[in-house]
Scaffold this motif. Structure first.
Motif, PDB file in Angstrom:
ATOM      1  N   HIS A  95      -1.320   1.200   6.580  1.00  0.00           N
ATOM      2  CA  HIS A  95       0.096   1.164   6.906  1.00  0.00           C
ATOM      3  C   HIS A  95       0.629  -0.239   6.678  1.00  0.00           C
ATOM      4  O   HIS A  95       0.007  -1.219   7.102  1.00  0.00           O
ATOM      5  CB  HIS A  95       0.327   1.552   8.375  1.00  0.00           C
ATOM      6  N   SER A  96       1.758  -0.354   5.968  1.00  0.00           N
ATOM      7  CA  SER A  96       2.448  -1.626   5.794  1.00  0.00           C
ATOM      8  C   SER A  96       1.533  -2.680   5.164  1.00  0.00           C
ATOM      9  O   SER A  96       0.995  -2.482   4.086  1.00  0.00           O
ATOM     10  CB  SER A  96       2.997  -2.069   7.155  1.00  0.00           C
ATOM     11  N   TYR A  97       1.340  -3.804   5.833  1.00  0.00           N
ATOM     12  CA  TYR A  97       0.412  -4.847   5.368  1.00  0.00           C
ATOM     13  C   TYR A  97      -0.989  -4.290   5.137  1.00  0.00           C
ATOM     14  O   TYR A  97      -1.717  -4.746   4.246  1.00  0.00           O
ATOM     15  CB  TYR A  97       0.387  -5.970   6.407  1.00  0.00           C
ATOM     16  N   GLY A  98      -1.363  -3.279   5.910  1.00  0.00           N
ATOM     17  CA  GLY A  98      -2.677  -2.663   5.743  1.00  0.00           C
ATOM     18  C   GLY A  98      -2.891  -2.079   4.360  1.00  0.00           C
ATOM     19  O   GLY A  98      -4.036  -1.917   3.920  1.00  0.00           O
ATOM     20  N   GLY A  99      -1.804  -1.779   3.636  1.00  0.00           N
ATOM     21  CA  GLY A  99      -1.952  -1.280   2.274  1.00  0.00           C
ATOM     22  C   GLY A  99      -2.586  -2.305   1.354  1.00  0.00           C
ATOM     23  O   GLY A  99      -3.374  -1.964   0.464  1.00  0.00           O
ATOM     24  N   ALA A 100      -2.249  -3.580   1.549  1.00  0.00           N
ATOM     25  CA  ALA A 100      -2.861  -4.635   0.745  1.00  0.00           C
ATOM     26  C   ALA A 100      -4.362  -4.684   0.993  1.00  0.00           C
ATOM     27  O   ALA A 100      -5.159  -4.908   0.069  1.00  0.00           O
ATOM     28  CB  ALA A 100      -2.223  -5.980   1.071  1.00  0.00           C
ATOM     29  N   LEU A 101      -4.765  -4.451   2.231  1.00  0.00           N
ATOM     30  CA  LEU A 101      -6.187  -4.465   2.574  1.00  0.00           C
ATOM     31  C   LEU A 101      -6.901  -3.249   1.987  1.00  0.00           C
ATOM     32  O   LEU A 101      -8.051  -3.347   1.540  1.00  0.00           O
ATOM     33  CB  LEU A 101      -6.347  -4.503   4.087  1.00  0.00           C
ATOM     34  N   VAL A 102      -6.231  -2.110   1.976  1.00  0.00           N
ATOM     35  CA  VAL A 102      -6.798  -0.917   1.347  1.00  0.00           C
ATOM     36  C   VAL A 102      -7.104  -1.184  -0.122  1.00  0.00           C
ATOM     37  O   VAL A 102      -8.171  -0.830  -0.634  1.00  0.00           O
ATOM     38  CB  VAL A 102      -5.838   0.282   1.508  1.00  0.00           C
TER      39      VAL A 102
END
Length: 259
Positions: A95-102
């Motif tokens: 989700h959100s910033y977590g997409g970059a981590l994905v």
């Protein structure tokens, strides 16, 4: 001879049906992938609570770790350890910033698909700050955020009076107030840190785009999802916290990715 022929045909049919039954049973009992839910900035794992409950009821193992929110490289290193501890196939959801981590973690062994929920889908060399500024519509900025200075850095938080409008306009005001009070700050430098990895082209990708998002411009989310060749599901009028306001829709997309 005729009787022997009939017996042979019947035996062959039993063998064939047994093979079909065995194959079907193996398909039915094939283990479901573990769903790994990564929250974004100004949030915590509780932002996945409604989605996680639905996935668990449908028989999925769910892991929703606490993301450090210290920066792309630091968070990726920590979460890599989390993923390494999870055996078997995995679906990564950010989700959100977590997409970059994905995207950074997409090459991990066992990852079978990626889901981006109101999320950034950056390519190598990009920053989430620049992506968010590429299209108008985001209300994150000096007027809606505050800084927390500490020895060694500066964190960003969303102002309590702005949280409802920016993050969760389609949730009740009381719920938004609680979410704003419990938000987790993010290192301000994370927005200007370059992403190292583009998610592999061969991995199936799904993107949930809430059209009422005021944190990331829906146009930016749409651009990134189309560029990544993701299957797009738009949720009309939904806010940035679409996983809380429309959990059934988000859970269905994740289960589609898991299949």
């Amino acid at each position: 001879m005729k009787l022997r022929h009939l017996i042979a045909v019947a035996a062959a049919a039993v063998v064939t049906l047994t093979g079909v039954t065995t194959a079907s049973a193996q398909t039915e009992h094939k283990p479901k992938p573990t769903i790994v839910l990564l929250h974004g900035a100004f949030a915590d794992a509780a932002s996945w609570s409604e989605v996680a409950g639905r996935l668990q009821r449908d028989g999925y193992t769910v892991v929703a770790p606490a993301v450090p929110l210290r920066g792309v490289a630091t968070d990726t290193a920590y979460l890599q350890g989390v993923l390494n501890s999870i055996p078997g196939p995995k679906v990564l959801v950010g989700h959100s910033y977590g997409g970059a981590l994905v995207s950074e973690l997409a090459g991990t062994s066992g990852v079978k698909s990626l889901v981006y929920v109101a999320a950034f889908i950056p390519q190598a060399g990009e920053t989430i700050g620049a992506l968010n500024a590429q299209y108008p519509g985001s209300e994150l900025g000096p007027d809606t955020t505050s800084t927390i200075a500490y020895p060694g850095g500066v964190d960003l938080v969303v102002k309590p009076e702005s949280f409802h409008e920016v993050f969760s306009a389609d949730l009740p005001a009381r719920q938004a107030a609680v979410l704003g009070a419990s938000q987790r700050p993010i290192n301000a430098a994370a927005f200007d840190e370059k992403v190292a990895t583009t998610a592999p082209a061969g991995l199936p990708k799904y993107a949930v785009i809430p059209t009422g998002d005021h944190a990331i411009a829906p146009a930016a989310e749409r651009f990134m999802a189309q560029r990544a060749h993701a299957t797009i599901v738009e949720v009309p009028g939904a806010s940035h916290l679409v996983a809380l306001s429309h959990p059934s829709t988000v859970a269905r997309v994740i289960e589609q990715a898991a299949r």
